[in-house]
Scaffold this motif. Structure first.
Motif, short mmCIF file in Angstrom:
data_model
loop_
_atom_site.label_atom_id
_atom_site.label_comp_id
_atom_site.label_asym_id
_atom_site.label_seq_id
_atom_site.Cartn_x
_atom_site.Cartn_y
_atom_site.Cartn_z
N SER A 94 -1.51 7.06 3.19
CA SER A 94 0.01 6.29 3.10
C SER A 94 0.21 5.86 1.80
N GLY A 95 -0.73 5.41 1.08
CA GLY A 95 -0.61 5.13 -0.37
C GLY A 95 -1.52 6.03 -1.05
N SER B 51 -4.67 6.58 -3.81
CA SER B 51 -5.80 5.94 -4.68
C SER B 51 -6.39 7.08 -5.75
N ALA C 280 0.99 -1.16 0.24
CA ALA C 280 0.16 0.17 -0.04
C ALA C 280 1.05 1.05 0.18
N GLY D 8 -3.67 3.85 7.30
CA GLY D 8 -2.58 3.25 7.66
C GLY D 8 -2.07 4.07 8.40
N GLU E 206 -13.95 2.55 1.57
CA GLU E 206 -13.01 3.77 1.89
C GLU E 206 -13.05 4.60 0.51
N ARG F 118 -12.29 3.16 -8.97
CA ARG F 118 -10.73 3.47 -8.82
C ARG F 118 -10.07 2.95 -9.59
C1 LIG Z 1 -4.74 0.62 0.41
C2 LIG Z 1 -5.11 2.06 0.52
C3 LIG Z 1 -6.51 2.19 -0.25
C4 LIG Z 1 -5.16 2.34 1.94
O1 LIG Z 1 -5.47 3.72 2.08
P1 LIG Z 1 -4.58 4.65 3.26
O2 LIG Z 1 -4.70 4.14 4.43
O3 LIG Z 1 -3.29 4.67 2.38
O4 LIG Z 1 -5.30 6.20 2.93
C5 LIG Z 1 -3.96 2.91 -0.11
O5 LIG Z 1 -2.95 2.82 0.68
C6 LIG Z 1 -3.71 2.78 -1.77
O6 LIG Z 1 -4.44 2.85 -2.58
N1 LIG Z 1 -2.27 1.99 -1.85
C7 LIG Z 1 -1.83 2.01 -3.26
C8 LIG Z 1 -1.95 0.68 -3.66
C9 LIG Z 1 -1.72 0.59 -5.17
O7 LIG Z 1 -2.80 1.04 -5.97
O8 LIG Z 1 -0.53 0.32 -5.78
#
Ligand SMILES: CC(C)(COP(=O)(O)O)[C@@H](O)C(=O)NCCC(=O)O
Ligand SMILES: CC(C)(COP(=O)(O)O)[C@@H](O)C(=O)NCCC(=O)O
Lengths: 370, 370
Positions: free
Chosen positions: B188-189, B191, A266, B28, B141, B203
């Motif tokens: 954290s990551g 979207s 993530a 996260g 989410e 998404r």
């Molecule tokens: C898994 C998540 C939706 C979680 O949300 P967050 O707690 O990071 O706000 C996000 O970290 C994310 O979209 N990560 C990127 C994963 C990817 O598409 O490579």
């Protein structure tokens, strides 16, 4: 040692059939040198080189493949150690091509014109003129990358291959069905080029997260002395100690609604935000692997998004970031296959690092190679 | 201190008009809390909170905006310090909404149902049940991010703004011309969501180089204790000491044929590869800025490539990576404007970090807010 030790006189046996023409690709991190010898013997790379060939060449790579009536040899140097490159050229008297060679790195006259590409063709032109008496004939970097890739893909057997889940497979490409394709060259930075034919191409994108980023960040984080050391370190690492996985956020669950499994990263390095664990608790190995995955995956993703723009199904990766490293290739292949849902394919090239240098060499256009 | 010190009894004045309903987005890295008070007084956030409001709330952000007949309040906590969040809820007796409040964080009965989103809605459900007696009603989410963004963009004046070259400008968006747009939420990551209407979205992409990456890598590299410290550090930095610029490779020249000026970053951290300079020669400030530019630019570029796929001209950035930081926004805006040749526009949201929490709150659907 003395100057003589470091630049031993070289007598080129049989000047007539043993000519050494060369070209250079002077990149931000690495200088790539391609030279040609008419001598068809497999040991040609060492012919007349004396001590040069027997000494351990860390930081250099020497591969060769036969061409019509001769051999191409491939060597690389770190750009910051440009004197090694100058010494190598002198030791083989490469700069005396077409001239008489005297001794101790001296040719009968100055003035050889050398095909050179990459930023260093501008930056280091004066150094080469001063030290070797050669003049650079500058070729465009993107044009050289494309010419090199086209040549390799059309003329060389067992050049392109796929690499997925540890499995390498050579792909023979029908020269009539080569175009269009996406070329992704990962040097210090990354150039992304749409190739439509011989000499027909467009640089459509790029990213500043490239080989120099892996190397520079890796050095800061692991204190390793060179690129390959960081790569070696990564092989003993477990990135999940450093990366925040979807499962770490979702309590061990997948976020299946959007196609993310619990083991998906993530957030690269996302676990390090917590100050519950001391910074010394993160190992260099884990950090190196996390970094490798981050850079590789990101390049794969940006490559895919560009391939998608133009409906390209084949993506060739070149550049010295790859170094035939299985994990790097697997990560990029996974990114392409994940995002394209299997529609696009990542391919790699055996002479990955020398596309530009080869392209510059081919621009002499005197060898009937093209 | 004693339990009583840390959970002081709170008497909520005027229970009738001063209700505190709340919702959570448990990400996260950060937990975002939105709560509503009918009390329309500007000091509502502190009403009845006693010592909580006067104490220095580092790591928390308290902003508010008025809604029909009440006020929404916004607070954030680090996920790793979840106990701060639990304590805050108790101190305000938020979990006693609709129940009678007794004292010392106790309600007359258990069983409030709380809207919660983000991975922590799964991961921390048991903790919240145990400590506060509340049950999470989990909301998706992505759905919450979209609902929150749509609400802000439609209902709140002075919410969206552009930020280019240090210049901030509010943009009033016609609610009838809002869709479609691209929503990029940097937690954290990252979207990346294509939004086509109320509840209509997909998404389409994401990247694991997000806020957690900046924070985690930044912590490893600078030893800063928190996100804002790294950001502060970056303001005193000069990234060109760390980054390899096109001019560094091209001997000070532009590579104009492909549209890269000498000052373009060719390779983030690329200057660090040279072992001529000792690692201690790179300052924490320069490293912090290089990292900030790397992450911001990369997110901007991936966002642009996705906007291009769907012909979207408007890209809204949300998430707590941004923090209203001018340099971050300028970098992302530059990336969008550079790659799209001015066709697409980056926009930011004043309540950037609370889209998900707000969306979760709106899903109660009892406030007539939507
Ligand atoms: C898994 C998540 C939706 C979680 O949300 P967050 O707690 O990071 O706000 C996000 O970290 C994310 O979209 N990560 C990127 C994963 C990817 O598409 O490579
Ligand atoms: C400027 C360069 C072409 C130089 O080539 P290199 O020496 O890195 O092989 C390359 O670093 C690059 O494409 N950088 C990415 C710049 C960008 O498009 O963001």
């Amino acid at each position: 040692g003395s100057t003589e030790d470091r630049n031993p006189a070289i007598v080129l046996p049989n000047q007539e059939d043993d000519t050494y023409q060369f070209a250079l690709d002077l990149g931000g991190s690495l200088i790539k040198l391609v030279y040609f010898s008419k001598h068809s013997d497999a040991s040609a790379a060492c012919a007349g080189a004396g001590p040069t060939c027997s000494r351990s060449d860390s930081g250099r790579q020497l591969t060769r493949f036969p061409t019509h009536g001769g051999r191409l040899h491939f060597v690389k140097f770190e750009t910051s150690k440009i004197s090694d490159c100058l010494e190598f050229i002198k030791s083989k008297a490469l700069h005396c091509y077409g001239l008489k060679y005297i001794s101790n790195g001296m040719c009968s006259e100055e003035g050889s014109i050398i095909k050179a590409t990459g930023g260093g063709a501008f930056k280091f032109a004066d150094v080469f003129r001063e030290k070797l008496g050669v003049t650079f004939d500058k070729e465009d970097e993107m044009g050289c990358l494309v010419a090199g890739a086209n040549f390799l893909l059309k003329a060389i057997r067992h050049e392109a291959f796929t690499h997925l889940e540890g499995h390498k497979e050579f792909v023979q490409i029908d020269p009539n069905e080569l175009f269009p394709y996406l070329l992704v060259n990962i040097g210090s930075g990354v150039s992304i080029i749409k190739v439509d034919g011989e000499g027909q191409f467009q640089r459509v994108s790029g990213t500043n997260l490239g080989g120099g980023t892996f190397w520079g960040l890796g050095r800061l984080l692991t204190k390793c002395r060179n690129f390959d050391e960081i790569l070696d370190l990564s092989q003993k690492g477990d990135n999940s100690a450093v990366d925040m996985l979807v499962g770490d956020i979702y309590g061990g669950l997948d976020y299946s609604k959007i196609g993310l499994s619990a083991s998906t990263i993530a957030s690269s390095f996302g676990k390090v935000i917590s100050d519950e664990k001391d910074l010394s608790g993160y190992t260099r190995e884990d950090i190196a692997l996390s970094l490798l995955r981050m850079i590789s995956y990101n390049i794969g993703q940006i490559a895919y998004l560009n391939a998608l723009r133009y409906g390209l199904k084949r993506i060739f990766f070149g550049g010295f970031f790859i170094r035939g490293h299985a994990y790097t290739m697997d990560t990029m292949s996974f990114a392409i296959s994940f995002w394209s849902k299997g529609e696009a394919q990542a391919m790699f090239l055996r002479h990955e690092g020398f596309l530009g240098a080869l392209g510059a060499f081919l621009s002499y256009d005197k060898h009937g190679l093209t």
